[in-house]
Design a protein around this motif. Structure first.
Motif: not given
Length: 144
Positions: A22-33, A42-55
């Motif tokens: 229900t809440r958005p996460l930043t790349c920084e938060a995911m990377a840190s966690s 950051k580049s991996v999340v870009g690929e996930l976005r292009r594949a429709g797995l993240v928005r």
């Protein structure tokens, strides 16, 4: 079989998003966690976005969310989004592989291994991997 760092990091980032959908996460938060290098994530999340797995959404209230419910995203989806072919031989797809003579049966074995691996990965959803998931930890797709 080789599991790439990209596939591992992508799955771990998606599990972070699935944990609190229900809440958005930043790349920084995911990377840190997950103790993942930020620039690589950051580049991996870009690929996930292009594949429709993240928005994503920009701005101070922005960040990333899952592109679909966690029960509809399989490990096969993640692997194919960041790596393309599941298994390659010397960087080439197995589809057109053909050997002469006594090795002629070998390409069929490699393709069978790929199909079996795809079936396993397609049967595991993000939802089934979450600690709060009920039932079997590696439940079948749709049953989580």
């Amino acid at each position: 079989m080789h599991i790439s760092a990209k596939a591992d990091y992508a799955t771990r980032a998606l599990l972070e998003l699935a944990r609190e959908p229900t809440r958005p996460l930043t790349c920084e938060a995911m990377a840190s966690s997950q103790q993942i290098p930020f620039r690589f994530l950051k580049s991996v999340v870009g690929e996930l976005r292009r594949a429709g797995l993240v928005r994503s959404q920009r701005g101070c209230e922005g960040g990333y969310w899952l592109g679909r419910p966690a029960g509809e995203i399989t490990l096969l989806d993640v692997s194919r989004a960041v790596d393309g072919e599941l298994i390659t031989l010397r960087g080439e797809a197995l589809a057109g592989l053909d050997y002469p003579g006594p090795a002629s049966g070998l390409p069929g074995i490699w393709r069978r291994i790929e199909a079996d691996a795809a079936a396993v990965l397609d049967g595991v959803t993000l939802a089934s991997l979450l600690p709060a998931a009920t039932g079997e930890r590696l439940s079948r797709k749709g049953a989580a």
